[in-house]
Design an enzyme around this catalytic site. Sequence first.
Site, short mmCIF file in Angstrom:
data_model
loop_
_atom_site.label_atom_id
_atom_site.label_comp_id
_atom_site.label_asym_id
_atom_site.label_seq_id
_atom_site.Cartn_x
_atom_site.Cartn_y
_atom_site.Cartn_z
N SER A 162 0.83 -1.21 0.00
CA SER A 162 0.00 0.00 0.00
C SER A 162 0.86 1.25 0.00
O SER A 162 1.97 1.25 0.54
CB SER A 162 -0.87 -0.03 1.26
OG SER A 162 -1.42 1.23 1.53
N TYR A 210 -2.13 -1.89 11.09
CA TYR A 210 -2.39 -2.34 9.72
C TYR A 210 -1.26 -1.89 8.78
O TYR A 210 -0.69 -2.70 8.04
CB TYR A 210 -3.74 -1.78 9.22
CG TYR A 210 -3.83 -1.76 7.72
CD1 TYR A 210 -4.11 -2.92 7.01
CD2 TYR A 210 -3.60 -0.57 7.00
CE1 TYR A 210 -4.15 -2.90 5.62
CE2 TYR A 210 -3.64 -0.55 5.62
CZ TYR A 210 -3.92 -1.72 4.94
OH TYR A 210 -3.94 -1.70 3.58
N LYS A 237 1.98 -4.02 6.53
CA LYS A 237 2.40 -3.90 5.12
C LYS A 237 3.93 -3.70 5.07
O LYS A 237 4.61 -4.32 4.25
CB LYS A 237 1.69 -2.74 4.43
CG LYS A 237 0.19 -2.96 4.25
CD LYS A 237 -0.12 -4.12 3.32
CE LYS A 237 -1.60 -4.44 3.24
NZ LYS A 237 -1.91 -5.73 2.62
N1 UFG Z 1 -12.57 10.82 4.06
C1 UFG Z 1 -13.56 11.68 4.45
N2 UFG Z 1 -14.73 11.15 4.95
C2 UFG Z 1 -14.92 9.82 5.08
C3 UFG Z 1 -13.90 8.93 4.68
C4 UFG Z 1 -12.73 9.47 4.18
O1 UFG Z 1 -13.43 12.90 4.35
O2 UFG Z 1 -16.00 9.40 5.55
C5 UFG Z 1 -11.34 11.36 3.47
C6 UFG Z 1 -10.09 11.01 4.23
O3 UFG Z 1 -9.85 11.91 5.27
C7 UFG Z 1 -9.04 11.05 3.12
C8 UFG Z 1 -9.83 10.59 1.88
O4 UFG Z 1 -11.19 10.82 2.18
O5 UFG Z 1 -8.61 12.36 2.91
C9 UFG Z 1 -9.63 9.13 1.54
O6 UFG Z 1 -9.93 8.34 2.69
P1 UFG Z 1 -10.10 6.76 2.60
O7 UFG Z 1 -10.40 6.26 3.98
O8 UFG Z 1 -11.04 6.39 1.52
O9 UFG Z 1 -8.67 6.29 2.12
P2 UFG Z 1 -7.27 6.49 2.86
O10 UFG Z 1 -6.41 7.22 1.89
O11 UFG Z 1 -7.38 7.02 4.22
O12 UFG Z 1 -6.95 4.98 3.06
C10 UFG Z 1 -6.22 4.29 2.16
C11 UFG Z 1 -6.60 2.80 2.18
C12 UFG Z 1 -6.20 2.18 3.46
C13 UFG Z 1 -4.78 2.52 3.79
C14 UFG Z 1 -4.64 4.00 3.84
C15 UFG Z 1 -3.28 4.43 4.28
O13 UFG Z 1 -7.99 2.67 1.98
O14 UFG Z 1 -6.35 0.77 3.33
O15 UFG Z 1 -4.91 4.50 2.56
O16 UFG Z 1 -3.11 5.79 4.20
F1 UFG Z 1 -4.41 2.05 4.98
#
Ligand code: UFG
Length: 353
Positions: free
Chosen positions: A143, A168, A172
């Site tokens: 990831s 988590y 990785k």
């Molecule tokens: N976000 C919101 N509201 C929500 C969910 C997410 O504003 O309800 C924002 C987050 O703050 C972020 C973006 O949307 O800025 C993306 O969030 P996600 O949770 O969809 O994805 P992430 O980038 O946080 O997560 C991804 C993978 C994980 C991994 C992570 C590590 O989905 O498996 O990157 O950074 F661990």
Amino acid sequence: HLCDRRQRQMCIRDRYMKERILVTGGTGYIGSHTVVELQNSGYEVIIIDNLSNSSADVVDNIEKVSGIRPAFEKLDCLDFAGLDAVFAKYKGIKAIIHFAASKAVGESVEKPLLYYRNNLVSLINLLELMPKHGVEGIVFSSSCTVYGQPDELPVTEKAPIKKAESPYGNTKQINEEIIRDTVASGAPINAIMLRYFNPIGAHPTALLGELPNGVPQNLIPYLTQTAIGIREKLSVFGDDYDTPDGTGVRDYIHVVDLAKGHVNAIQKAVSAEGVNIYNLGTGNGYSVLDIVKAFEAANGVKIPYTIKPRRAGDIATCYADPKKAKEELGWEAQYDLKRMCEDSWRYAQMCEK
Ligand code: UFG
């Protein structure tokens, strides 16, 4: 359409020498799309999955999409003897794509040992069994989380690994090291580590996608459930980041593009020596509000949202430099954000029927 497809598959099957690929976690979100793309390219796929976060119906849907039913064994990768038996049953497996893992960031903070056991021991079991059964290649699902907040963007595979924000994320990083150390020790294994950016979207048939499980933690599942009316409002976590509109920026990639990247990686895994690492992203960064607007425009729906404080562990911006994958794997993402939004929405509506 599916019938034509089935005929085409039969031709492909006859034309190519089939190689056997074991896909762990093959009924999951990225796994199921990858199984279809492997089958489309003439590979014979054996899935193992413990169904902890997916359902056996996915095997039926894979068959509907590709016209080929993959072999399926319900098995936990922690079960060493069970894995050994699968390798013995399906002789001549050429390579493994290892998706099976626990993946919820928040849950990993609450249950670190569950995450360390599941994610580390599963990989160790596979690496131990590969030489015994003559399996040459492994493709590991890593990831972009390993980069943390990169110092330079777009982020390349050479960027330093940052301290993980969650157990988590740490699994990785540790798994990447386990693979490196194992190959360095002289084990007859070639490994590809794929660092995924943010997969969204679903199969265009709406037969495969990300199954919602409880309250969604990721942006797109929460957003689609808000559009459907299951959730009242999307919470946008933070609007004070150092980004153009203050909300977090990510590299969203269509899951079918991501799946196709695995087919290229498999070809490389059985030929290239040692360990190779590739980013799988598009190279484009979109903010949370960009996504909301693109989703509304693509699908003609309204997404009510409210700004909330930052979420713990989130970074401001991350997007890939995908050049290495293009040059060495011959892979490049094709689908744009509009298409990602359309396919996400089609699948979400199907799920609610
Ligand atoms: N976000 C919101 N509201 C929500 C969910 C997410 O504003 O309800 C924002 C987050 O703050 C972020 C973006 O949307 O800025 C993306 O969030 P996600 O949770 O969809 O994805 P992430 O980038 O946080 O997560 C991804 C993978 C994980 C991994 C992570 C590590 O989905 O498996 O990157 O950074 F661990």
